[in-house]
Design a protein around this motif. Structure first.
Motif, PDB file in Angstrom:
ATOM      1  N   ILE A   1       0.848  -1.189   0.000  1.00  0.00           N
ATOM      2  CA  ILE A   1       0.000   0.000   0.000  1.00  0.00           C
ATOM      3  C   ILE A   1       0.882   1.238   0.000  1.00  0.00           C
ATOM      4  O   ILE A   1       1.766   1.376   0.843  1.00  0.00           O
ATOM      5  CB  ILE A   1      -0.900   0.052   1.259  1.00  0.00           C
ATOM      6  CG1 ILE A   1      -1.544  -1.302   1.554  1.00  0.00           C
ATOM      7  CG2 ILE A   1      -1.922   1.167   1.155  1.00  0.00           C
ATOM      8  CD1 ILE A   1      -2.393  -1.848   0.473  1.00  0.00           C
ATOM      9  N   SER A   2       0.608   2.169  -0.920  1.00  0.00           N
ATOM     10  CA  SER A   2       1.347   3.430  -0.958  1.00  0.00           C
ATOM     11  C   SER A   2       0.999   4.245   0.283  1.00  0.00           C
ATOM     12  O   SER A   2      -0.181   4.503   0.549  1.00  0.00           O
ATOM     13  CB  SER A   2       0.994   4.233  -2.199  1.00  0.00           C
ATOM     14  OG  SER A   2       1.529   5.540  -2.110  1.00  0.00           O
ATOM     15  N   PRO A   3       2.016   4.684   1.041  1.00  0.00           N
ATOM     16  CA  PRO A   3       1.736   5.480   2.237  1.00  0.00           C
ATOM     17  C   PRO A   3       1.235   6.886   1.913  1.00  0.00           C
ATOM     18  O   PRO A   3       0.665   7.546   2.775  1.00  0.00           O
ATOM     19  CB  PRO A   3       3.079   5.528   2.966  1.00  0.00           C
ATOM     20  CG  PRO A   3       4.097   5.232   1.942  1.00  0.00           C
ATOM     21  CD  PRO A   3       3.435   4.393   0.897  1.00  0.00           C
ATOM     22  N   SER A   4       1.396   7.331   0.671  1.00  0.00           N
ATOM     23  CA  SER A   4       0.971   8.693   0.343  1.00  0.00           C
ATOM     24  C   SER A   4      -0.494   8.791  -0.057  1.00  0.00           C
ATOM     25  O   SER A   4      -1.205   9.682   0.388  1.00  0.00           O
ATOM     26  CB  SER A   4       1.853   9.277  -0.760  1.00  0.00           C
ATOM     27  OG  SER A   4       1.660   8.561  -1.964  1.00  0.00           O
ATOM     28  N   ASP A   5      -0.981   7.865  -0.898  1.00  0.00           N
ATOM     29  CA  ASP A   5      -2.359   7.996  -1.377  1.00  0.00           C
ATOM     30  C   ASP A   5      -3.177   6.709  -1.285  1.00  0.00           C
ATOM     31  O   ASP A   5      -4.318   6.672  -1.719  1.00  0.00           O
ATOM     32  CB  ASP A   5      -2.379   8.521  -2.804  1.00  0.00           C
ATOM     33  CG  ASP A   5      -1.727   7.590  -3.804  1.00  0.00           C
ATOM     34  OD1 ASP A   5      -1.274   6.488  -3.407  1.00  0.00           O
ATOM     35  OD2 ASP A   5      -1.663   7.941  -4.991  1.00  0.00           O
ATOM     36  N   GLY A   6      -2.592   5.648  -0.741  1.00  0.00           N
ATOM     37  CA  GLY A   6      -3.341   4.405  -0.567  1.00  0.00           C
ATOM     38  C   GLY A   6      -3.441   3.538  -1.799  1.00  0.00           C
ATOM     39  O   GLY A   6      -4.135   2.516  -1.780  1.00  0.00           O
ATOM     40  N   THR A   7      -2.760   3.921  -2.890  1.00  0.00           N
ATOM     41  CA  THR A   7      -2.769   3.091  -4.090  1.00  0.00           C
ATOM     42  C   THR A   7      -2.212   1.711  -3.748  1.00  0.00           C
ATOM     43  O   THR A   7      -1.252   1.584  -3.001  1.00  0.00           O
ATOM     44  CB  THR A   7      -1.932   3.744  -5.206  1.00  0.00           C
ATOM     45  OG1 THR A   7      -2.507   5.007  -5.528  1.00  0.00           O
ATOM     46  CG2 THR A   7      -1.888   2.882  -6.447  1.00  0.00           C
ATOM     47  N   ILE A   8      -2.822   0.688  -4.327  1.00  0.00           N
ATOM     48  CA  ILE A   8      -2.434  -0.687  -4.017  1.00  0.00           C
ATOM     49  C   ILE A   8      -1.642  -1.270  -5.184  1.00  0.00           C
ATOM     50  O   ILE A   8      -2.097  -1.246  -6.325  1.00  0.00           O
ATOM     51  CB  ILE A   8      -3.674  -1.557  -3.760  1.00  0.00           C
ATOM     52  CG1 ILE A   8      -4.509  -0.967  -2.623  1.00  0.00           C
ATOM     53  CG2 ILE A   8      -3.274  -2.998  -3.465  1.00  0.00           C
ATOM     54  CD1 ILE A   8      -5.901  -1.555  -2.515  1.00  0.00           C
ATOM     55  N   LEU A   9      -0.463  -1.763  -4.886  1.00  0.00           N
ATOM     56  CA  LEU A   9       0.326  -2.540  -5.839  1.00  0.00           C
ATOM     57  C   LEU A   9       0.134  -3.992  -5.443  1.00  0.00           C
ATOM     58  O   LEU A   9       0.343  -4.352  -4.282  1.00  0.00           O
ATOM     59  CB  LEU A   9       1.799  -2.144  -5.759  1.00  0.00           C
ATOM     60  CG  LEU A   9       2.746  -2.920  -6.666  1.00  0.00           C
ATOM     61  CD1 LEU A   9       2.467  -2.612  -8.134  1.00  0.00           C
ATOM     62  CD2 LEU A   9       4.192  -2.602  -6.315  1.00  0.00           C
TER      63      LEU A   9
END
Length: 128
Positions: free
Chosen positions: A72-80
């Motif tokens: 999970i991206s800590p900046s915007d919550g985008t999921i890889l």
């Protein structure tokens, strides 16, 4: 004369109505939800449930791919996330906006095994 009562046998299907979970497990960037991979839908997909509880939302609807890991991206919550095709263990990468849309496939290398873990993103959330 004694009468023998026949026991009703259990349904065969009930033995396969088992929900399983994989090791893909993470909190969203804001800590309000828990993300996990489970076969609730019959295939290991990505799900999100509020930390207070309730029924989870299904974030992916793969039928031939199996979600194996996520970060999970800590900046915007985008999921890889990574998923393999029919259990071939050649994981491909997908990017997913947690609020809308279908996962965007980033890699298509059928003989390469990409893997994503919880620390996949840089601390500022701009790179993975």
């Amino acid at each position: 004369m004694a009468v023998t009562k026949t026991r009703k046998l259990p349904l065969f299907e009930q033995f396969f109505a088992v929900r399983r979970f994989s090791s893909a497990l993470a909190f969203t960037a804001d800590g309000a939800h828990l993300l996990f991979a489970s076969n609730i839908s019959g295939q290991f997909n990505l799900w999100r449930v509020p930390v207070e509880g309730g029924w989870p939302d299904q974030l992916t609807a793969f039928s031939d791919e199996t979600v194996r890991g996520m970060g999970i991206s800590p900046s915007d919550g985008t999921i890889l996330l990574c998923a393999d095709h029919d259990g071939d263990e050649f994981h491909q990468l997908y990017l997913l906006d947690p609020d809308r849309g279908w996962p965007e496939k980033l890699t298509d290398e059928p003989q390469v095994q990409h893997f994503v873990g919880s620390d996949a993103w840089s601390p500022d959330g701009t790179r993975f």
